[in-house]
Design a protein around this motif. Structure first.
Motif, PDB file in Angstrom:
ATOM      1  N   TYR A  12      76.652 -30.699 -67.240  1.00 47.99           N
ATOM      2  CA  TYR A  12      77.170 -31.121 -66.018  1.00 47.99           C
ATOM      3  C   TYR A  12      76.694 -32.387 -66.054  1.00 47.99           C
ATOM      4  O   TYR A  12      75.793 -32.832 -66.168  1.00 47.99           O
ATOM      5  N   TYR A  13      77.644 -33.323 -65.210  1.00 52.00           N
ATOM      6  CA  TYR A  13      77.409 -34.637 -64.831  1.00 52.00           C
ATOM      7  C   TYR A  13      77.478 -34.456 -63.311  1.00 52.00           C
ATOM      8  O   TYR A  13      78.268 -34.222 -62.470  1.00 52.00           O
ATOM      9  N   ASN A  14      76.159 -34.241 -62.436  1.00 51.23           N
ATOM     10  CA  ASN A  14      76.080 -33.914 -61.295  1.00 51.23           C
ATOM     11  C   ASN A  14      76.666 -32.403 -60.964  1.00 51.23           C
ATOM     12  O   ASN A  14      76.448 -31.317 -61.837  1.00 51.23           O
ATOM     13  N   ASN A  15      77.917 -32.343 -60.385  1.00 51.04           N
ATOM     14  CA  ASN A  15      78.494 -31.139 -60.167  1.00 51.04           C
ATOM     15  C   ASN A  15      79.802 -30.922 -60.917  1.00 51.04           C
ATOM     16  O   ASN A  15      80.462 -30.089 -61.107  1.00 51.04           O
ATOM     17  N   PHE A  16      80.059 -32.203 -61.919  1.00 57.00           N
ATOM     18  CA  PHE A  16      81.293 -31.996 -62.795  1.00 57.00           C
ATOM     19  C   PHE A  16      80.973 -31.204 -64.025  1.00 57.00           C
ATOM     20  O   PHE A  16      79.881 -31.753 -64.813  1.00 57.00           O
ATOM     21  N   HIS A  17      81.633 -30.322 -64.304  1.00 60.62           N
ATOM     22  CA  HIS A  17      81.376 -29.543 -65.366  1.00 60.62           C
ATOM     23  C   HIS A  17      82.172 -30.312 -66.545  1.00 60.62           C
ATOM     24  O   HIS A  17      83.271 -30.051 -66.959  1.00 60.62           O
ATOM     25  N   PRO A  37      92.793 -35.294 -75.818  1.00 60.02           N
ATOM     26  CA  PRO A  37      93.115 -36.431 -74.604  1.00 60.02           C
ATOM     27  C   PRO A  37      91.926 -37.307 -74.362  1.00 60.02           C
ATOM     28  O   PRO A  37      90.713 -36.789 -74.305  1.00 60.02           O
ATOM     29  N   SER A  38      92.044 -38.383 -73.793  1.00 55.33           N
ATOM     30  CA  SER A  38      90.995 -39.237 -73.207  1.00 55.33           C
ATOM     31  C   SER A  38      90.400 -38.330 -71.819  1.00 55.33           C
ATOM     32  O   SER A  38      91.083 -37.655 -71.104  1.00 55.33           O
ATOM     33  N   GLY A  39      89.110 -38.416 -71.688  1.00 54.54           N
ATOM     34  CA  GLY A  39      88.464 -37.494 -70.933  1.00 54.54           C
ATOM     35  C   GLY A  39      88.146 -36.219 -70.897  1.00 54.54           C
ATOM     36  O   GLY A  39      87.915 -35.410 -70.081  1.00 54.54           O
ATOM     37  N   SER A  40      88.690 -35.709 -72.160  1.00 55.71           N
ATOM     38  CA  SER A  40      88.605 -34.251 -72.747  1.00 55.71           C
ATOM     39  C   SER A  40      87.028 -33.901 -72.690  1.00 55.71           C
ATOM     40  O   SER A  40      86.645 -32.650 -73.072  1.00 55.71           O
ATOM     41  N   GLY A  41      86.146 -34.824 -72.921  1.00 51.87           N
ATOM     42  CA  GLY A  41      84.721 -34.573 -73.246  1.00 51.87           C
ATOM     43  C   GLY A  41      84.240 -34.724 -74.696  1.00 51.87           C
ATOM     44  O   GLY A  41      83.116 -34.544 -75.127  1.00 51.87           O
ATOM     45  N   LYS A  42      85.145 -35.606 -75.471  1.00 52.62           N
ATOM     46  CA  LYS A  42      84.643 -35.824 -76.933  1.00 52.62           C
ATOM     47  C   LYS A  42      83.152 -36.640 -76.880  1.00 52.62           C
ATOM     48  O   LYS A  42      82.413 -36.332 -77.857  1.00 52.62           O
ATOM     49  N   SER A  43      83.230 -37.944 -76.295  1.00 50.37           N
ATOM     50  CA  SER A  43      82.188 -38.475 -76.453  1.00 50.37           C
ATOM     51  C   SER A  43      80.960 -37.799 -75.794  1.00 50.37           C
ATOM     52  O   SER A  43      79.827 -37.807 -76.185  1.00 50.37           O
ATOM     53  N   THR A  44      80.990 -36.968 -74.740  1.00 53.04           N
ATOM     54  CA  THR A  44      79.904 -36.331 -74.212  1.00 53.04           C
ATOM     55  C   THR A  44      79.224 -35.239 -75.063  1.00 53.04           C
ATOM     56  O   THR A  44      78.269 -35.172 -75.271  1.00 53.04           O
ATOM     57  N   LEU A  45      80.350 -34.595 -75.770  1.00 52.44           N
ATOM     58  CA  LEU A  45      79.983 -33.399 -76.719  1.00 52.44           C
ATOM     59  C   LEU A  45      79.261 -34.359 -78.075  1.00 52.44           C
ATOM     60  O   LEU A  45      77.983 -34.105 -78.351  1.00 52.44           O
TER      61      LEU A  45
HETATM   62  N1  LIG Z   1      78.049 -40.601 -67.120  1.00 52.93           N
HETATM   63  C1  LIG Z   1      79.092 -39.954 -66.593  1.00 52.93           C
HETATM   64  N2  LIG Z   1      78.944 -39.588 -65.126  1.00 52.93           N
HETATM   65  C2  LIG Z   1      79.906 -38.868 -64.590  1.00 52.93           C
HETATM   66  N3  LIG Z   1      80.854 -38.360 -65.308  1.00 52.93           N
HETATM   67  C3  LIG Z   1      81.216 -38.673 -66.535  1.00 52.93           C
HETATM   68  C4  LIG Z   1      80.004 -39.494 -67.410  1.00 52.93           C
HETATM   69  N4  LIG Z   1      80.565 -39.773 -68.533  1.00 52.93           N
HETATM   70  C5  LIG Z   1      81.676 -38.941 -68.649  1.00 52.93           C
HETATM   71  N5  LIG Z   1      82.041 -38.601 -67.547  1.00 52.93           N
HETATM   72  C6  LIG Z   1      83.269 -37.770 -67.185  1.00 52.93           C
HETATM   73  O1  LIG Z   1      83.170 -36.456 -68.198  1.00 52.93           O
HETATM   74  C7  LIG Z   1      84.407 -36.424 -68.791  1.00 52.93           C
HETATM   75  C8  LIG Z   1      84.587 -36.394 -70.101  1.00 52.93           C
HETATM   76  O2  LIG Z   1      84.201 -37.868 -70.662  1.00 52.93           O
HETATM   77  P1  LIG Z   1      84.190 -38.234 -71.899  1.00 52.93           P
HETATM   78  O3  LIG Z   1      83.167 -37.473 -72.687  1.00 52.93           O
HETATM   79  O4  LIG Z   1      83.652 -39.617 -71.981  1.00 52.93           O
HETATM   80  O5  LIG Z   1      85.656 -37.891 -72.613  1.00 52.93           O
HETATM   81  P2  LIG Z   1      86.440 -38.575 -73.936  1.00 52.93           P
HETATM   82  O6  LIG Z   1      85.102 -39.188 -74.730  1.00 52.93           O
HETATM   83  O7  LIG Z   1      86.938 -37.267 -74.441  1.00 52.93           O
HETATM   84  O8  LIG Z   1      87.428 -39.551 -73.328  1.00 52.93           O
HETATM   85  C9  LIG Z   1      85.481 -37.726 -68.105  1.00 52.93           C
HETATM   86  O9  LIG Z   1      86.068 -36.702 -66.897  1.00 52.93           O
HETATM   87  C10 LIG Z   1      84.438 -38.489 -67.629  1.00 52.93           C
HETATM   88  O10 LIG Z   1      84.989 -38.983 -66.326  1.00 52.93           O
END
Ligand SMILES: Nc1ncnc2c1ncn2[C@@H]1O[C@H](COP(=O)(O)OP(=O)(O)O)[C@@H](O)[C@H]1O
Ligand SMILES: [Mg+2]
Lengths: 247, 222
Positions: A12-17, A37-45
């Motif tokens: 979670y980023y705060n409340n965002f899953h 797609p962009s924003g799907s969570g690839k970087s996060t993962l």
């Molecule tokens: N540091 C952060 N704080 C809050 N939300 C984030 C943060 N980093 C990414 N997000 C959100 O998490 C989601 C996934 O982001 P990200 O992993 O960057 O996607 P991708 O790499 O697939 O484009 C997006 O909706 C983005 O806005």
């Protein structure tokens, strides 16, 4: 042997899953391409793997270390897991050679002479030995990215993470970077996780393709099966979109 | 003209130089300690450590927004009230260290913020600890960006030592006041002497800083 194991991981980023119940196993020596797609969570993962992002629950085991275990020293994981970023992230105040030699010197206490020898070998490998004494800002994006790869390799990692390594590059620079990445993938002991939109690269070197959307893994398939016919509807649409874009 | 010659008698000049010595002593000690404390506080505030950073940030904001003279009153008149003995010298040094540390903490934080976050991530992912990243990657670049602000701050610090004349610290301004207090004809010559002496110290600080900055630049541009 699994190099990386996600079990019911939630982020979670705060409340965002951002990562929803991720299950994913990547074995030693495998090359896995992560798309979506962009924003799907690839970087996060990919950033949870070396602890640049923390996870809230589930289990994530990397190179035998449990990332949620308080006793785990995250720096032990980072020693063996390198990362290459979209924007290279080289140290602006250090020469190319110093960029490559810094972490081995400080973290591995590698002797100067050996450190330099290994750094120069890596620079040969990425085709930039003549640039050793320049500063990052004096190089093109494609050159900087190859230096960033050499910098990661200098730690002799077991695993390399790539987060869109060619997305910030001019088209004519992409080939050189992909070529270096292919050479690394050929080394069967290196585990690679690559976020990319380069489908040619995926087709050629990936063992598996993982498709993500909205924080969920929707498909995890062998490269061959994925490109022949993605089972997931959204994966199929996504693939059509980027492949038609490439032509 | 006669005033000037008499005002600059050896006895008076010597008395001024003794004051100058105190000013330089107080400045050097304060610069030294406030640089260390300010760096640490700046990093703590930057790092956003739960509660700690908030509290540090709160203290920095309060002290930065209070006149230095009040901090001097606090260390000189306030501390004895709670049983801590002081004298003008140590009360002044303590006040300057407290006040300047907060200024330097903010300069430090801005300096760190000026370095792209990607470089920190690159270093961490490369295996460095956060401390090693600061020391080898972030601070060398941040400090270079901070030089102009630090120089201004150190120059203000030197000039601000004159505020301590209010608690009768025997520094440069205080000694000048004593001289013209005894003979009002010496007022203008003393002001002139003060101006020249403060100018020389402050100008030297900026020259030394320039030299240092150029050396760093040369290294970077190699
Ligand atoms: N540091 C952060 N704080 C809050 N939300 C984030 C943060 N980093 C990414 N997000 C959100 O998490 C989601 C996934 O982001 P990200 O992993 O960057 O996607 P991708 O790499 O697939 O484009 C997006 O909706 C983005 O806005
Ligand atoms: Mg991304």
């Amino acid at each position: 042997m699994p190099m990386i194991e996600f079990k019911n991981v939630q982020k979670y980023y705060n409340n965002f899953h951002a990562l929803k119940d991720i299950n994913l196993t990547i074995n030693d020596g495998e090359t896995v391409v992560l798309i979506g797609p962009s924003g799907s969570g690839k970087s996060t993962l990919i950033r949870t793997i070396n602890g640049l992002e923390d996870i809230q629950s589930g289990q994530l085991i990397v190179n035998g270390y449990d990332l949620l275990d308080k006793k785990t020293d995250i720096n032990k994981i980072r020693k063996d897991v390198g990362m290459v970023f979209q924007h290279f992230n080289l140290y602006a105040n250090k020469t190319i050679l110093e960029n490559i030699m810094l972490a081995p010197k400080i973290v591995l206490h590698r002797e100067d002479e050996e450190n330099k020898r290994i750094a120069m070998e890596l620079l040969e490998k990425v085709g930039l030995a003549s640039q050793a004494n320049k500063y990052p800002s004096q190089l093109s994006g494609g050159q900087q990215q190859r230096i960033a790869i050499a910098r990661s390799l200098a730690m002799k990692p077991k695993c390399l993470l790539f987060d869109e390594p060619t997305s910030a590059l001019d088209p004519e620079m992409i080939g050189d970077v992909l070529k270096v990445m292919k050479e690394i993938a050929e080394d069967s002991s290196m585990t690679m996780v690559v976020v990319t939109h380069e489908m040619g690269f995926a087709r050629e070197v990936a063992n598996r393709v993982v498709f993500m959307d909205q924080g969920t893994i929707l498909e995890d398939d062998s490269t061959e099966a994925f490109f022949k016919h993605p089972k997931n509807e959204r994966a199929s649409q996504f693939l059509n979109k980027i492949i038609s874009h490439e032509d | 003209m006669h005033n000037f010659l008499a005002a600059y008698s050896w006895i008076n000049i010597r008395f001024l130089l003794i004051g100058l010595g105190v000013t330089i002593f107080v400045s050097i000690i304060s610069i030294f300690f406030s640089s260390i404390i300010g760096t640490v506080l700046g990093i703590i505030r930057y790092r956003k450590i739960k509660f700690v950073s908030l509290i540090v940030g709160f203290i920095i904001d309060i002290i930065r927004n209070v006149p230095l003279i009040l901090v001097i009153f606090f260390t000189y008149f306030g501390l004895p009230e709670i049983g801590i003995k002081t004298n003008p010298l140590w009360a002044s040094i303590l006040a300057l260290i407290i006040f300047e540390s907060m200024m330097i903490a903010e300069i430090m934080r801005a300096g760190i913020l000026s370095i792209p976050k990607g470089q920190t991530e690159g270093a961490i992912a490369n295996g460095l600890t956060y401390g090693q990243t600061l020391r080898h990657v972030v601070l060398p670049q941040a400090i270079k960006n901070m030089v102009p602000a630090l120089v201004s701050q150190f120059i203000s610090l030197v000039k601000d030592t004159s505020l301590a004349t209010i608690i009768v610290l025997p520094e440069l301004t205080n000694h000048a006041q004593i001289i013209y207090g005894q003979n009002t004809n010496y007022t203008i010559p003393m002001f002139l002497a003060l101006a020249v002496m403060y100018f020389i110290i402050c100008y030297s600080i900026s020259k030394v800083a320039n030299y240092y900055e150029q050396r760093v630049e040369k290294r970077l541009a190699k």
